[in-house]
Scaffold this active site. Structure first.
Site, short mmCIF file in Angstrom:
data_model
loop_
_atom_site.label_atom_id
_atom_site.label_comp_id
_atom_site.label_asym_id
_atom_site.label_seq_id
_atom_site.Cartn_x
_atom_site.Cartn_y
_atom_site.Cartn_z
N GLY D 148 0.83 -1.20 0.00
CA GLY D 148 0.00 0.00 0.00
C GLY D 148 0.87 1.25 0.00
O GLY D 148 2.05 1.21 0.35
N CYS D 149 0.26 2.37 -0.38
CA CYS D 149 1.02 3.61 -0.49
C CYS D 149 1.46 4.10 0.88
O CYS D 149 2.63 4.41 1.10
CB CYS D 149 0.18 4.67 -1.20
SG CYS D 149 -1.49 4.88 -0.56
N TYR D 150 0.54 4.19 1.83
CA TYR D 150 0.91 4.64 3.17
C TYR D 150 1.95 3.72 3.81
O TYR D 150 2.93 4.18 4.39
CB TYR D 150 -0.31 4.70 4.09
CG TYR D 150 -1.26 5.84 3.87
CD1 TYR D 150 -0.84 7.18 4.01
CD2 TYR D 150 -2.60 5.63 3.57
CE1 TYR D 150 -1.73 8.23 3.84
CE2 TYR D 150 -3.49 6.68 3.41
CZ TYR D 150 -3.06 7.98 3.54
OH TYR D 150 -3.94 9.01 3.39
N GLY D 153 5.52 4.51 2.53
CA GLY D 153 6.13 5.73 3.07
C GLY D 153 6.44 5.62 4.55
O GLY D 153 7.52 6.01 5.02
#
Lengths: 335, 335, 335, 335
Positions: D148-150, D153
């Site tokens: 996932g993107c979160y 990061g």
């Protein structure tokens, strides 16, 4: 009618103060001042007032000020402000000061984050102008220190918890995102549109000047020293601050208990709305409201608050303070 | 490998040129220069290149330049540019100049809109770097005047009509809206985020410097004098220009005829897309493409074009010109 | 106090009308209606009203409406509106209608651009609610057709020229850019943030419904048929319309003559500001003002106007009309 | 040349994958599929590809897929994905799956946050595609769960601290702000431009699906259970995620120690830049980079990371994984 002067009327908080007073039924603008190079007709300085305001912004003349006004909204930067405020008070005016100069009670802390303090006498008697938390000291004050934008949003978000001694006072984390108007009117590379647009970044890491101010308010409310880690960010929008505050409760609190605590605490407040879910910056833009939501997440408490940094975070709160000083309905001109 | 120098690499067109050359299979960056105070590692000057480019931007040294590069992309402002270009040519480099200094063939017109011209000799031999309209003169040129952003978008929108002598040449109206990167990197009040955001306004009313440039291109294509009323606006976005051009046809033209005319005119072009309906700025952002739509409205012809002002309107077109000069596939590095 | 109902209160023009009336000293909201699925407390439907408005939005009950209100702001879409307006008039209310249903006097034109007209009787007696141009017919009207947003901005920009018969009536070109709130509250792909942000595009090419409305107003002011080429665009901002109008003067007019003409024409108007230079959308956002600038460019006349599409282009103008009908100061609640 | 299919090519991650592969020197697009109603020429589905891509998006035909492609980028939503992935694997393709279906190893956790898992067999063998942390398991994998993107990061921001067992594992707070493209292409009220613009708000309070994914990664890196409080927000920009992570160190760590720790940890990584000060979202937009800054604030550690949610947070990372699987230079097509 209360006769209002604005000292330093050529910036964003000046413009916002003008906008609000123009609509205030018991106050009128009588004198606007700025640095000579920023003077002129209000409608030339701010395009938004074309046809709406016939006043001039002039260089400050203290005699004229004393004659024309009952109260001064002093929209000057820190350091400059404490050079003028004693004169305004001596001229018999009430003063609501937008700078940090009269906010920090501990001179050593002030001098660590700002500059040498040159008016500690008036500092002692200044009221801290966050009405929801310190209304009693504002009533009857001659000098009110209008709070910073971040401290307003952050403090309202956690005051009920601190007041009731429900959270650990060494682990409060305030993460906030502001719009760009907080940076003022002076152009800079960071706020140049092609840089700021489509961007978001943290700043003031570990040393933002609003950190000790939040800690002072929190400590005053809690009745003991509170340590706050405050991390601001700026995002690509004009107005508004969203604060997300992470706290460690001393004992577990249900969402129902939290909600009741907040609703009770703010039940008589005109401008604080305890919401049923997450606040959005856009809902408070242009208003003097603070929207708050609080919830329990995995045993922690997360508090959200949204304000307009130029209204509840500056000019609106100043006029709320003005209304209190002059014993008017606190919400006049602000609804 | 073509060895590319960028003179004036510290601005937006410099950064965009770097971005494109980094991906170009037949060209490499060998020398980047800027004013001393704007020098440093590329990745420090532009955060977007952190880890992606190990080059330094240095103060210009002509000997070093002559030794290291085959071609110079000269990203300097007008007037400054014509002080350097003769030296770059003398050093044996091909030059693609981004300024207006070599665009306007009529010295009197140039001097009316800009300053006194100090290099009229090279001006005479400069090619006008709009490949879709003047490809033949670009081939083999030593000096190419890279067109302005507005002239690129506007000219491509109406060239087929002018070439075929289908419109009145005294009533062309070009209404355009640009993003803010066209204003360059220097902060200013107009482009300060809290002013530019949520805003849109016209500027350069009646006297924008791209007006005579559009007229020169249009006249060259038409083979006779064309008068253009050009009105630019700026809106709250980073990149892109939408041009809306209003023309008076000499005889009625159906949408089918218009569409066929444009598709035929641009059939061999890599970077011009004749669309079936209105172009949108966002579709061309980051690309070297120009999207065009043309239609008959109430007996007039309305032409729309969209380009990215920093790519097709500046750095992309410069590299397209570079490819032509060096006899490479015109689209290398640009698809 | 004038008792105001809003029919169709759940959209942007409804919200904006609520915002304005809440501040109006001689009018109060008494009844708000919407489709059943869009009803609820105002502060739940619109987050911006949390704590500011205790009213409910309810399904329409005509008897209740007749009992509670003196005037209805009818914020319904075209076609739906003319189904309700006759009932509102029969119930004895004054009506200010936001839809197109009572704007276009020529039924054939209306039916070409919209649908079959089902209330031509009331259409005949409807006043066209653009006070600066048609104030006399608004006074005493029972039904006012509130103008479209684009027609308001465009017509004010050129009315003085038309009134004095100074321009060719077959070559008026209106190029306009609107913010996104003009599209209403229903989500769609075009206005999905990741599509609309950083974008700008034309739409309604050759067939936008406001074209005949602008022509009707222009013709009424000129006293003869005026043909207008109207081309709208939408840009990445919330509110505001910038209109750029290109006209062919019958004889040359100096900038001094143009400026004097406009200042004389609008000298008694509260909400029209004739400016000394280009207007900016942001200066009128949130206000009922129209900022205009007119100038001669190369023998043509270029007129610029800026309005807030939701205020002067909709709800503000409606309340201006309401004030006229009820013989109040026209600017009440709007300054 | 690696032959690449994209399953579910009609969304933002599909478009971004197309954009990257078009530039990849060792991979080519051979088959694109979507739901029947979303099929068509790539250049019609996405305006940005006009003239740049001649491919069609077609309904999925498994036989054709097996014949035409070596690897499938599966851009389907969760639940749908695990219906197709077994078939893709059976057809002999390598699969990089963008959904959550193969990310969460603990089926009970998956089923709590998503739906019943229907392909636990392949789940067991899926590699977790965050190369900087799990490169070895990706090499040679047939099925990669793209993170996932979160989680991408947030995990990169704290991995060095967890790996070295330097922080308390029960007090990690991840505060993140994403751009709007993370919400996908389906229009909705929240992401309707007039609502999302000038706005910022939290969502997924206490229950965002990426919370257990971050905890899984963090626990894997730490070698013991890590508890994370994750609070996402969305702001008015297209792309990018800024994560601000608050940690409690076990012992005090100086900024020098922190900086050295991070630089050492990421020294061989192409796409992670350990910065000297705060990262900005705009610096990573359009790139596969993650910019990280870490610092000690009042005895806590604050870590910042910025990525482009569609590149390092989705399509770029998928192609990085593809490069690893096929034993290519990991950065091909991504610099």
């Amino acid at each position: 009618m209360i006769r209002v002067a604005i000292i330093g009327a050529s910036g964003y908080t000046g413009a916002e103060s003008i906008r609000i007073i123009l609509r205030h039924s018991e106050a009128e603008l009588t004198y606007l001042t700025a640095l000579p190079e920023e003077c002129g007709a209000v409608q030339d300085v701010f395009g938004q007032f074309k046809g709406r305001c016939a006043l001039q912004i002039e260089p400050l003349d203290l005699d004229k000020l004393a004659e024309l006004a009952d109260v001064a909204l002093c929209c000057l930067p820190h350091k400059v402000s404490m050079g003028f405020v004693p004169k305004l008070l001596d001229a018999g005016l009430k003063v609501i000061d937008f700078s940090a100069d009269y906010r920090i009670k501990d001179v050593a802390v002030y001098e660590k984050y700002y500059v040498k303090h040159t008016d500690t006498e008036n500092l002692k008697h200044a009221a801290f102008g966050l009405p929801e938390l310190f209304r009693e000291q504002i009533k009857g004050a001659k000098l009110v220190a209008n709070p910073g934008c971040y401290p307003t949003g952050a403090s309202l978000a956690i005051a009920p918890l601190l007041k009731e001694n429900l959270i650990e006072t060494e682990s409060v984390i305030v993460n906030a995102v502001t719009g760009t108007s907080g940076a003022g009117m002076n152009p800079s590379s960071k706020f140049h549109f092609p840089n700021m647009n489509e961007n978001l970044f943290p700043y003031g890491i570990g040393n933002h000047r609003h950190m000790p101010e939040i800690e002072q308010i929190a400590s005053d409310v809690a009745g003991k020293k509170v340590t706050v880690l405050f991390q601001p960010h700026v995002g690509p929008f004009d107005r508004g601050i969203l604060s997300t505050v992470y706290c460690q409760p001393k004992k577990n609190l249900s969402n129902e208990e939290l909600s009741k605590l907040y609703k009770d605490f703010y039940q008589d407040e005109s401008f604080v709305q305890v919401c049923r879910d997450a606040p959005a910056v856009k809902d408070v833009v242009g208003t003097n409201y603070c929207h708050i939501f609080v919830t329990n997440v995995k045993g922690r408490i997360v508090c959200f608050s949204a304000i307009d940094n130029l209204v509840k975070g500056a000019s609106g709160q100043a006029i709320q303070n003005m209304n209190i000083i002059f014993d008017l309905d606190e919400a006049l001109g602000l609804k």
